[in-house]
Design a protein around this motif. Structure first.
Motif, PDB file in Angstrom:
ATOM      1  N   GLY A  46     -20.554  24.105  31.726  1.00  0.00           N
ATOM      2  CA  GLY A  46     -19.614  25.072  31.226  1.00  0.00           C
ATOM      3  C   GLY A  46     -17.999  24.568  30.913  1.00  0.00           C
ATOM      4  N   VAL A  47     -17.210  25.473  30.681  1.00  0.00           N
ATOM      5  CA  VAL A  47     -15.945  25.133  30.413  1.00  0.00           C
ATOM      6  C   VAL A  47     -14.998  25.997  31.095  1.00  0.00           C
ATOM      7  CG1 VAL A  47     -15.786  26.277  28.062  1.00  0.00           C
ATOM      8  CG2 VAL A  47     -14.196  24.286  28.555  1.00  0.00           C
ATOM      9  N   GLN A  48     -13.935  25.360  31.809  1.00  0.00           N
ATOM     10  CA  GLN A  48     -13.051  26.331  32.652  1.00  0.00           C
ATOM     11  C   GLN A  48     -11.607  25.721  32.308  1.00  0.00           C
ATOM     12  OE1 GLN A  48     -13.530  28.972  34.281  1.00  0.00           O
ATOM     13  NE2 GLN A  48     -15.419  28.937  35.450  1.00  0.00           N
ATOM     14  N   SER A  49     -10.487  26.571  32.624  1.00  0.00           N
ATOM     15  CA  SER A  49      -9.396  26.085  32.363  1.00  0.00           C
ATOM     16  C   SER A  49      -9.205  25.095  33.418  1.00  0.00           C
ATOM     17  CB  SER A  49      -8.340  27.250  32.521  1.00  0.00           C
ATOM     18  OG  SER A  49      -8.622  27.691  33.724  1.00  0.00           O
ATOM     19  N   GLY A  50      -8.313  24.122  33.271  1.00  0.00           N
ATOM     20  CA  GLY A  50      -7.909  23.151  34.155  1.00  0.00           C
ATOM     21  C   GLY A  50      -7.543  23.639  35.658  1.00  0.00           C
ATOM     22  N   ALA A  51      -6.912  24.850  35.471  1.00  0.00           N
ATOM     23  CA  ALA A  51      -6.307  25.556  36.804  1.00  0.00           C
ATOM     24  C   ALA A  51      -7.586  25.853  37.616  1.00  0.00           C
ATOM     25  CB  ALA A  51      -5.404  26.376  36.464  1.00  0.00           C
ATOM     26  N   VAL A  52      -8.412  26.567  36.937  1.00  0.00           N
ATOM     27  CA  VAL A  52      -9.493  27.379  37.602  1.00  0.00           C
ATOM     28  C   VAL A  52     -10.421  26.161  37.901  1.00  0.00           C
ATOM     29  CG1 VAL A  52     -11.702  28.813  37.125  1.00  0.00           C
ATOM     30  CG2 VAL A  52      -9.310  29.435  36.318  1.00  0.00           C
ATOM     31  N   ALA A  53     -10.618  25.138  37.394  1.00  0.00           N
ATOM     32  CA  ALA A  53     -11.675  24.066  37.492  1.00  0.00           C
ATOM     33  C   ALA A  53     -11.081  23.387  38.959  1.00  0.00           C
ATOM     34  CB  ALA A  53     -11.675  23.051  36.554  1.00  0.00           C
ATOM     35  N   ALA A  54      -9.829  22.967  38.847  1.00  0.00           N
ATOM     36  CA  ALA A  54      -9.411  22.421  39.826  1.00  0.00           C
ATOM     37  C   ALA A  54      -9.420  23.393  41.290  1.00  0.00           C
ATOM     38  CB  ALA A  54      -7.607  22.050  39.876  1.00  0.00           C
ATOM     39  N   ARG A  55      -9.279  24.417  41.098  1.00  0.00           N
ATOM     40  CA  ARG A  55      -9.441  25.371  42.402  1.00  0.00           C
ATOM     41  C   ARG A  55     -10.923  25.503  42.734  1.00  0.00           C
ATOM     42  NH1 ARG A  55      -6.564  29.304  44.877  1.00  0.00           N
ATOM     43  NH2 ARG A  55      -4.821  27.796  44.364  1.00  0.00           N
ATOM     44  N   MET A  56     -11.891  25.569  41.909  1.00  0.00           N
ATOM     45  CA  MET A  56     -13.266  25.546  42.401  1.00  0.00           C
ATOM     46  C   MET A  56     -13.808  24.279  42.730  1.00  0.00           C
ATOM     47  SD  MET A  56     -14.763  28.524  41.150  1.00  0.00           S
ATOM     48  CE  MET A  56     -14.688  29.870  40.030  1.00  0.00           C
ATOM     49  N   GLN A  57     -12.913  22.991  42.237  1.00  0.00           N
ATOM     50  CA  GLN A  57     -13.603  21.835  42.868  1.00  0.00           C
ATOM     51  C   GLN A  57     -12.898  21.554  44.073  1.00  0.00           C
ATOM     52  OE1 GLN A  57     -14.004  18.336  40.241  1.00  0.00           O
ATOM     53  NE2 GLN A  57     -12.638  17.154  41.514  1.00  0.00           N
ATOM     54  N   ALA A  58     -11.603  22.011  44.502  1.00  0.00           N
ATOM     55  CA  ALA A  58     -11.137  21.835  45.751  1.00  0.00           C
ATOM     56  C   ALA A  58     -11.916  22.734  46.902  1.00  0.00           C
ATOM     57  CB  ALA A  58      -9.718  22.465  45.735  1.00  0.00           C
ATOM     58  N   HIS A  59     -12.647  23.692  46.449  1.00  0.00           N
ATOM     59  CA  HIS A  59     -13.351  24.424  47.301  1.00  0.00           C
ATOM     60  C   HIS A  59     -14.791  24.067  47.415  1.00  0.00           C
ATOM     61  CE1 HIS A  59      -9.992  27.205  47.154  1.00  0.00           C
ATOM     62  NE2 HIS A  59     -10.394  27.578  48.549  1.00  0.00           N
ATOM     63  N   GLY A  60     -15.342  22.609  46.703  1.00  0.00           N
ATOM     64  CA  GLY A  60     -16.425  22.534  46.716  1.00  0.00           C
ATOM     65  C   GLY A  60     -17.699  23.167  45.961  1.00  0.00           C
ATOM     66  N   LEU A  61     -17.443  24.218  44.976  1.00  0.00           N
ATOM     67  CA  LEU A  61     -17.904  24.922  44.220  1.00  0.00           C
ATOM     68  C   LEU A  61     -18.397  24.561  43.155  1.00  0.00           C
ATOM     69  CD1 LEU A  61     -15.979  28.370  44.764  1.00  0.00           C
ATOM     70  CD2 LEU A  61     -17.952  27.622  46.000  1.00  0.00           C
ATOM     71  N   LEU A  62     -17.679  23.624  42.269  1.00  0.00           N
ATOM     72  CA  LEU A  62     -18.060  22.982  41.147  1.00  0.00           C
ATOM     73  C   LEU A  62     -17.400  21.629  40.953  1.00  0.00           C
ATOM     74  CD1 LEU A  62     -17.332  25.985  38.568  1.00  0.00           C
ATOM     75  CD2 LEU A  62     -19.521  25.243  39.604  1.00  0.00           C
ATOM     76  N   VAL A  63     -17.866  20.854  40.086  1.00  0.00           N
ATOM     77  CA  VAL A  63     -17.187  19.547  39.883  1.00  0.00           C
ATOM     78  C   VAL A  63     -16.709  19.740  38.446  1.00  0.00           C
ATOM     79  CG1 VAL A  63     -17.626  17.270  39.764  1.00  0.00           C
ATOM     80  CG2 VAL A  63     -18.596  18.411  41.344  1.00  0.00           C
ATOM     81  N   ALA A  64     -15.240  19.051  38.233  1.00  0.00           N
ATOM     82  CA  ALA A  64     -14.740  19.092  37.027  1.00  0.00           C
ATOM     83  C   ALA A  64     -14.901  17.775  36.473  1.00  0.00           C
ATOM     84  CB  ALA A  64     -13.264  19.315  37.045  1.00  0.00           C
ATOM     85  N   LEU A  65     -15.818  17.448  35.589  1.00  0.00           N
ATOM     86  CA  LEU A  65     -15.931  16.264  34.908  1.00  0.00           C
ATOM     87  C   LEU A  65     -14.834  15.556  34.171  1.00  0.00           C
ATOM     88  CD1 LEU A  65     -19.462  17.055  33.300  1.00  0.00           C
ATOM     89  CD2 LEU A  65     -18.981  16.021  35.355  1.00  0.00           C
ATOM     90  N   PRO A  66     -14.708  14.289  34.093  1.00  0.00           N
ATOM     91  CA  PRO A  66     -13.585  13.629  33.507  1.00  0.00           C
ATOM     92  C   PRO A  66     -13.773  13.860  31.825  1.00  0.00           C
ATOM     93  CG  PRO A  66     -15.259  12.069  33.977  1.00  0.00           C
ATOM     94  CD  PRO A  66     -15.730  13.282  34.707  1.00  0.00           C
ATOM     95  N   LEU A  67     -13.838  15.188  31.344  1.00  0.00           N
ATOM     96  CA  LEU A  67     -13.804  15.252  29.981  1.00  0.00           C
ATOM     97  C   LEU A  67     -13.038  16.410  29.882  1.00  0.00           C
ATOM     98  CD1 LEU A  67     -15.310  14.294  27.463  1.00  0.00           C
ATOM     99  CD2 LEU A  67     -17.062  15.764  28.053  1.00  0.00           C
ATOM    100  N   ALA A  68     -11.867  16.265  29.050  1.00  0.00           N
ATOM    101  CA  ALA A  68     -11.313  17.714  28.496  1.00  0.00           C
ATOM    102  C   ALA A  68     -11.584  18.012  26.914  1.00  0.00           C
ATOM    103  CB  ALA A  68      -9.691  17.218  28.449  1.00  0.00           C
ATOM    104  N   LEU A  69     -11.190  18.933  26.432  1.00  0.00           N
ATOM    105  CA  LEU A  69     -11.631  19.433  25.327  1.00  0.00           C
ATOM    106  C   LEU A  69     -10.537  18.679  24.387  1.00  0.00           C
ATOM    107  CD1 LEU A  69     -13.009  21.828  26.554  1.00  0.00           C
ATOM    108  CD2 LEU A  69     -11.977  23.263  24.780  1.00  0.00           C
ATOM    109  N   THR A  70     -11.153  17.933  23.257  1.00  0.00           N
ATOM    110  CA  THR A  70     -10.118  17.218  22.300  1.00  0.00           C
ATOM    111  C   THR A  70      -9.440  18.255  21.336  1.00  0.00           C
ATOM    112  OG1 THR A  70     -12.086  17.105  20.773  1.00  0.00           O
ATOM    113  CG2 THR A  70     -11.835  15.175  22.252  1.00  0.00           C
ATOM    114  N   HIS A  71     -10.044  19.571  21.199  1.00  0.00           N
ATOM    115  CA  HIS A  71      -9.246  20.492  20.544  1.00  0.00           C
ATOM    116  C   HIS A  71      -9.102  21.751  21.576  1.00  0.00           C
ATOM    117  CE1 HIS A  71      -9.999  18.807  16.211  1.00  0.00           C
ATOM    118  NE2 HIS A  71     -10.961  18.377  17.173  1.00  0.00           N
ATOM    119  N   ASP A  72      -7.757  21.945  21.852  1.00  0.00           N
ATOM    120  CA  ASP A  72      -7.628  22.986  22.955  1.00  0.00           C
ATOM    121  C   ASP A  72      -7.016  24.340  22.222  1.00  0.00           C
ATOM    122  OD1 ASP A  72      -7.542  24.331  25.484  1.00  0.00           O
ATOM    123  OD2 ASP A  72      -7.781  22.423  26.340  1.00  0.00           O
TER     124      ASP A  72
END
Length: 319
Positions: free
Chosen positions: A259-285
């Motif tokens: 899926g896709v999440q905002s950077g802020a939400v992805a970072a918070r989810m990853q900090a709590h061990g819920l999700l992993v933010a892959l090293p891939l950002a949208l080229t068009h935002d």
């Protein structure tokens, strides 16, 4: 009424201002909501002839017929701007009374804020803390939702300020706005996903897996499709089109979906061990995060809220 000679706009506005009261607008909204004079009268606790007279007054002041008569009253095309005006005025009246009550109880005012999840994660809490320290009498009412819903409520005057993406709609609205911080969307997955431990991930890699997609036609959906297209990769299969935080989180953790999440939400989810933010950002935002409000010259209460948001946003933008 339809055969009457059109009145010049200036005279029409003056007539409207002199004749129309809040009760007229309340009756108008009740008729639109219930679809009949009798049902509107019952809802308002007045007689049907009284409702009919109120409606006649409104249509005379507007210079046009606002409802087609029949078994059920149907708004004419001319009714839409008048009903929107009525909604705004009634919302302003309710807000004014709420602010008066707040001041009488020792407060200084109330501001209704609409926010997307990208701003709700860190920006809003930081803003509330700044307001408690500097303007403790100001009360914020927070509504979190997707951009389309927030804009609809903002246009009905149910919200005073938006903390949202400064996308084409925001920048093209002509309304006052202010950039706060940059936020890039990230591709996310569950902790057990085959890509979770990869240090390098491409769009071709993520296209091999099913996706939880944002709603079609939204700026985020278009930006995501454009990112795949720029990489020369066709869009991936869709498991679910959803903006539900909890449903998406459960599916990302229990399947191989992405899926896709905002950077802020992805970072918070990853900090709590819920999700992993892959090293891939949208080229068009779809734009940085910022504020949009209505009044070109904000009052003192809104100005204080905008200032608190701005200070909190600058702190986030520097991290």
């Amino acid at each position: 009424m339809s055969n009457a000679v059109p009145m010049p706009p200036g005279r029409l506005a003056a007539q409207w201002t002199r004749r129309i009261r809040l009760r007229h607008l309340e009756v108008l909204l009740a008729i639109a909501r219930h679809g009949s004079l009798t049902a509107a009268a019952n809802a308002l606790g007045i007689t049907q002839p009284a409702v009919s007279q109120w409606l006649a007054d409104i249509e005379t002041a507007a210079g046009v017929r606002l409802f087609e008569r029949g078994q059920r009253l149907r708004p004419t095309p001319s009714a839409a701007p008048v009903l929107a005006h009525a909604e705004r005025v009634m919302q302003d009246a309710q807000r004014t009374l709420a602010e008066v009550a707040s001041i009488r109880s020792g407060g200084t005012g109330r501001v209704r804020v609409g926010t997307m999840s990208v701003a709700a994660v860190e920006l809003v809490p930081a803003t509330v803390l700044r307001l408690r320290a500097g303007s403790p009498g100001i009360e914020l009412t927070l509504v979190e939702d997707i951009a389309a819903v927030l804009w609809d409520r903002f246009e009905r005057n149910e919200l005073d300020v938006l903390a949202t993406r400064l996308d084409a709609r925001a920048l093209g609205s002509g309304l006052p706005h202010r950039r706060l911080f940059a936020d890039r969307h990230r591709v996310v997955c569950g902790p057990a996903h085959p890509l979770a431990a990869r240090r390098r991930v491409t769009w071709r890699d993520v296209a091999r897996y099913p996706w939880l997609m944002p709603t079609g036609g939204t700026p985020l959906h278009e930006a995501l499709i454009a990112s795949f297209a720029s990489a020369g990769v066709p869009p991936p299969p869709t498991v679910l089109t959803s903006v539900s935080v909890y449903a998406n989180l459960a599916l990302l953790r229990e399947t191989d979906a992405l899926g896709v999440q905002s950077g802020a939400v992805a970072a918070r989810m990853q900090a709590h061990g819920l999700l992993v933010a892959l090293p891939l950002a949208l080229t068009h935002d779809i734009g940085d995060v910022g504020l949009v409000w209505r009044d070109p010259v904000p009052g003192a209460v809104l100005q204080a809220v905008l200032g608190a948001f701005t200070a909190a946003g600058r702190a986030l933008d520097s991290t």
